[in-house]
Design a protein around this motif. Sequence first.
Motif, mmCIF file in Angstrom:
data_model
loop_
_atom_site.group_PDB
_atom_site.id
_atom_site.type_symbol
_atom_site.label_atom_id
_atom_site.label_comp_id
_atom_site.label_asym_id
_atom_site.label_seq_id
_atom_site.Cartn_x
_atom_site.Cartn_y
_atom_site.Cartn_z
ATOM 1 N N ILE A 112 -3.662 18.393 -15.062
ATOM 2 C CA ILE A 112 -2.425 19.037 -14.979
ATOM 3 C C ILE A 112 -2.223 18.582 -16.554
ATOM 4 C CG2 ILE A 112 0.030 19.961 -14.480
ATOM 5 C CD1 ILE A 112 -0.828 19.886 -11.848
ATOM 6 N N ALA A 113 -2.115 16.962 -16.685
ATOM 7 C CA ALA A 113 -1.551 16.990 -17.738
ATOM 8 C C ALA A 113 -2.514 16.540 -18.736
ATOM 9 C CB ALA A 113 -1.438 15.385 -17.650
ATOM 10 N N LEU A 114 -3.767 16.946 -18.239
ATOM 11 C CA LEU A 114 -4.762 17.256 -19.965
ATOM 12 C C LEU A 114 -5.011 18.280 -20.474
ATOM 13 C CD1 LEU A 114 -7.299 14.607 -18.739
ATOM 14 C CD2 LEU A 114 -5.624 14.156 -20.023
ATOM 15 N N ILE A 115 -5.123 19.371 -19.364
ATOM 16 C CA ILE A 115 -4.749 20.542 -19.735
ATOM 17 C C ILE A 115 -3.002 21.091 -20.319
ATOM 18 C CG2 ILE A 115 -4.801 23.248 -18.483
ATOM 19 C CD1 ILE A 115 -6.692 21.956 -16.362
ATOM 20 N N ASN A 116 -2.710 20.250 -20.045
ATOM 21 C CA ASN A 116 -1.024 20.412 -20.928
ATOM 22 C C ASN A 116 -1.486 20.323 -22.257
ATOM 23 O OD1 ASN A 116 1.643 21.802 -20.764
ATOM 24 N ND2 ASN A 116 1.842 19.739 -20.877
ATOM 25 N N GLN A 117 -1.516 19.079 -21.850
ATOM 26 C CA GLN A 117 -2.022 18.727 -23.721
ATOM 27 C C GLN A 117 -2.853 19.478 -24.232
ATOM 28 O OE1 GLN A 117 0.927 16.798 -23.860
ATOM 29 N NE2 GLN A 117 -0.288 15.860 -25.508
ATOM 30 N N SER A 118 -3.714 19.609 -23.639
ATOM 31 C CA SER A 118 -5.008 20.692 -24.912
ATOM 32 C C SER A 118 -4.003 21.656 -25.213
ATOM 33 C CB SER A 118 -6.103 20.701 -23.870
ATOM 34 O OG SER A 118 -6.904 19.504 -23.377
ATOM 35 N N LEU A 119 -3.869 22.878 -24.698
ATOM 36 C CA LEU A 119 -2.910 24.365 -24.387
ATOM 37 C C LEU A 119 -2.202 23.815 -25.421
ATOM 38 C CD1 LEU A 119 -2.256 25.532 -21.281
ATOM 39 C CD2 LEU A 119 -4.080 26.415 -22.695
ATOM 40 N N ILE A 120 -1.060 22.495 -25.502
ATOM 41 C CA ILE A 120 -0.625 22.606 -26.977
ATOM 42 C C ILE A 120 -1.342 21.894 -27.734
ATOM 43 C CG2 ILE A 120 1.163 20.795 -27.702
ATOM 44 C CD1 ILE A 120 2.598 20.604 -24.488
ATOM 45 N N MET A 121 -1.742 21.344 -28.050
ATOM 46 C CA MET A 121 -2.811 21.060 -28.964
ATOM 47 C C MET A 121 -3.413 22.203 -29.654
ATOM 48 S SD MET A 121 -5.077 17.578 -28.257
ATOM 49 C CE MET A 121 -6.468 18.450 -28.920
ATOM 50 N N PHE A 122 -4.038 23.121 -29.413
ATOM 51 C CA PHE A 122 -4.087 24.815 -29.444
ATOM 52 C C PHE A 122 -2.823 25.563 -29.959
ATOM 53 C CE2 PHE A 122 -7.829 22.727 -27.961
ATOM 54 C CZ PHE A 122 -8.683 22.298 -28.852
ATOM 55 N N GLY A 123 -1.757 24.991 -29.508
ATOM 56 C CA GLY A 123 -0.891 25.926 -29.651
ATOM 57 C C GLY A 123 -0.475 27.085 -29.268
ATOM 58 N N MET A 124 -0.603 26.824 -28.184
ATOM 59 C CA MET A 124 -0.404 27.639 -26.394
ATOM 60 C C MET A 124 0.210 27.492 -24.834
ATOM 61 S SD MET A 124 -4.754 29.813 -26.187
ATOM 62 C CE MET A 124 -5.342 28.402 -25.570
ATOM 63 N N PRO A 125 1.590 27.299 -25.511
ATOM 64 C CA PRO A 125 2.281 26.281 -24.911
ATOM 65 C C PRO A 125 1.950 27.143 -23.630
ATOM 66 C CG PRO A 125 3.569 27.605 -26.311
ATOM 67 C CD PRO A 125 2.142 27.731 -26.559
ATOM 68 N N VAL A 126 2.095 25.756 -22.408
ATOM 69 C CA VAL A 126 2.474 26.750 -21.112
ATOM 70 C C VAL A 126 3.669 27.697 -20.660
ATOM 71 C CG1 VAL A 126 2.498 26.047 -18.037
ATOM 72 C CG2 VAL A 126 0.989 24.353 -19.571
ATOM 73 N N LEU A 127 4.232 27.302 -21.164
ATOM 74 C CA LEU A 127 6.009 28.134 -21.507
ATOM 75 C C LEU A 127 6.261 29.369 -22.675
ATOM 76 C CD1 LEU A 127 8.486 25.012 -19.721
ATOM 77 C CD2 LEU A 127 7.462 27.009 -19.171
ATOM 78 N N PRO A 128 6.164 30.451 -21.711
ATOM 79 C CA PRO A 128 6.316 31.186 -22.862
ATOM 80 C C PRO A 128 7.263 31.873 -23.602
ATOM 81 C CG PRO A 128 6.040 32.963 -21.075
ATOM 82 C CD PRO A 128 6.319 30.683 -21.011
ATOM 83 N N LEU A 133 7.101 18.347 -26.106
ATOM 84 C CA LEU A 133 6.902 17.652 -26.981
ATOM 85 C C LEU A 133 6.337 16.457 -26.126
ATOM 86 C CD1 LEU A 133 5.968 19.707 -30.195
ATOM 87 C CD2 LEU A 133 4.298 20.078 -28.115
ATOM 88 N N ALA A 134 7.887 15.957 -26.425
ATOM 89 C CA ALA A 134 7.466 14.528 -25.795
ATOM 90 C C ALA A 134 7.816 14.359 -24.558
ATOM 91 C CB ALA A 134 9.096 14.018 -26.867
ATOM 92 N N GLY A 135 8.586 14.979 -23.725
ATOM 93 C CA GLY A 135 8.219 15.463 -21.880
ATOM 94 C C GLY A 135 6.780 15.148 -21.510
ATOM 95 N N SER A 136 6.293 16.083 -22.659
ATOM 96 C CA SER A 136 4.881 16.649 -22.240
ATOM 97 C C SER A 136 3.859 15.088 -22.478
ATOM 98 C CB SER A 136 4.154 17.632 -23.140
ATOM 99 O OG SER A 136 2.771 17.863 -22.343
ATOM 100 N N MET A 137 4.367 14.304 -23.907
ATOM 101 C CA MET A 137 3.038 13.401 -23.722
ATOM 102 C C MET A 137 3.366 12.301 -22.689
ATOM 103 S SD MET A 137 0.936 12.144 -25.548
ATOM 104 C CE MET A 137 0.584 12.745 -27.109
ATOM 105 N N VAL A 138 4.826 11.674 -22.391
ATOM 106 C CA VAL A 138 5.184 11.369 -21.597
ATOM 107 C C VAL A 138 4.569 11.552 -20.026
ATOM 108 C CG1 VAL A 138 7.433 10.021 -19.949
ATOM 109 C CG2 VAL A 138 7.327 9.805 -23.097
ATOM 110 N N PHE A 139 4.725 12.475 -19.713
ATOM 111 C CA PHE A 139 3.611 13.171 -18.903
ATOM 112 C C PHE A 139 2.035 12.336 -18.745
ATOM 113 C CE2 PHE A 139 1.852 16.474 -15.899
ATOM 114 C CZ PHE A 139 2.529 15.536 -15.059
ATOM 115 N N THR A 140 1.532 13.113 -19.678
ATOM 116 C CA THR A 140 0.182 12.615 -19.847
ATOM 117 C C THR A 140 -0.113 11.446 -20.027
ATOM 118 O OG1 THR A 140 0.228 14.690 -20.797
ATOM 119 C CG2 THR A 140 -1.780 13.099 -21.032
#
Length: 87
Positions: free
Chosen positions: A17-33, A48-55
């Motif tokens: 989940i963390a890696l998919i979330n980071q990948s989506l963020i990197m490609f400009g497709m955030p999970v939360l629309p 972004l910081a919270g997502s990185m900490v989670f990952t």
Amino acid sequence: MKNFDKGTVIRTVLLLIALINQSLIMFGMPVLPIEEDQVTSLAETLYLAGSMVFTLVTTLTAWFKNNYVTSKGHLQKETLKQKGLTK
């Protein structure tokens, strides 16, 4: 297929989940629309910081813990159980 340890499954799923979330963020497709005009710069930075900490936390936890996913790992786990060396 051998039975996997519950902790191994949970750590692996959280890591994915963390890696998919980071990948989506990197490609400009955030999970939360959320529309750009609805987000302030600070909120976006915190997200972004919270997502990185989670990952990072899930990656380090998955790396640190013993995950018995190979045949050799399953044998190791059984041997440890027989010797009373596991929880």
